[in-house]
Design a protein around this motif. Structure first.
Motif, short mmCIF file in Angstrom:
data_model
loop_
_atom_site.label_atom_id
_atom_site.label_comp_id
_atom_site.label_asym_id
_atom_site.label_seq_id
_atom_site.Cartn_x
_atom_site.Cartn_y
_atom_site.Cartn_z
N PRO A 1 8.64 42.61 -65.74
CA PRO A 1 7.42 41.81 -65.57
C PRO A 1 7.62 40.56 -64.73
O PRO A 1 6.74 40.20 -63.95
N ASP A 2 8.75 39.89 -64.85
CA ASP A 2 8.97 38.67 -64.07
C ASP A 2 9.10 38.98 -62.58
O ASP A 2 8.55 38.26 -61.75
N ALA A 3 9.81 40.06 -62.23
CA ALA A 3 9.93 40.45 -60.82
C ALA A 3 8.58 40.87 -60.26
O ALA A 3 8.23 40.52 -59.13
N SER A 4 7.82 41.61 -61.05
CA SER A 4 6.49 42.03 -60.60
C SER A 4 5.56 40.83 -60.43
O SER A 4 4.83 40.75 -59.44
N LEU A 5 5.60 39.91 -61.38
CA LEU A 5 4.80 38.70 -61.27
C LEU A 5 5.14 37.95 -60.00
O LEU A 5 4.25 37.54 -59.25
N GLY B 1 4.21 42.96 -78.86
CA GLY B 1 5.18 43.95 -79.30
C GLY B 1 6.37 44.11 -78.37
O GLY B 1 6.85 45.22 -78.18
N GLY B 2 6.83 43.02 -77.79
CA GLY B 2 7.97 43.09 -76.88
C GLY B 2 7.63 43.60 -75.49
O GLY B 2 8.52 43.83 -74.67
N MET B 3 6.34 43.81 -75.21
CA MET B 3 5.89 44.28 -73.90
C MET B 3 4.98 43.21 -73.27
O MET B 3 4.58 42.27 -73.94
N ARG B 4 4.67 43.42 -72.00
CA ARG B 4 3.88 42.41 -71.29
C ARG B 4 2.93 43.07 -70.30
O ARG B 4 3.31 43.96 -69.56
#
Length: 136
Positions: free
Chosen positions: A15-19, A37-40
């Motif tokens: 998620p951080d790279a995609s963001l 739940g540990g997802m974003r």
């Protein structure tokens, strides 16, 4: 009847790279960023198009998928064959150079396609194919 595209989904593996790619490289605004739940799930979209969004989501969430199906999806994502989106610009060459300079992974340089479109392509951090058409 009038229909418009409101939201579409693309999978992400980081998620951080995609963001960073969608916000910092493509210049999209972040509209929502939800952890559960540990997802974003991250919703992004063009600044001048508030009614059109892309939700970057964890892949293969369907509870009825088998482990083999999840592995297949991961393999397809890694090869760029699972998901794609087509964006548009009125300055394809300028957009291409800006994205390449920002470090985006080039999948295809600007090309006149035999079916009448001039476009280029990049891959996002999850392997999704991002095609960009030139609007003439």
């Amino acid at each position: 009847m009038s229909l418009s595209i409101h939201t579409t989904f693309l999978p992400h593996t980081d998620p951080d790279a995609s963001l960073s790619f969608y916000r910092d490289v493509l210049g999209f605004e972040v509209r929502n960023d939800v952890a559960y739940g540990g997802m974003r799930w991250i919703t992004v979209g063009p600044v001048d198009q508030p009614g059109t969004s892309i939700v970057l989501e964890p892949p293969a969430l369907a509870p009825d998928l088998t482990d083999d199906e999840r592995r297949c999806i991961a393999d397809m994502m890694a090869k760029g064959g699972y998901a794609r989106v087509i964006l548009a610009t009125d300055d394809l060459d300028g957009t291409f150079e800006r994205l390449r300079a920002a470090g985006a992974v080039v999948a295809q340089e600007p090309t006149d396609q035999p079916y009448g479109v001039r476009d280029c392509a990049f891959r996002d951090p999850a392997g999704n194919l991002i095609r960009i058409n030139e609007v003439r």
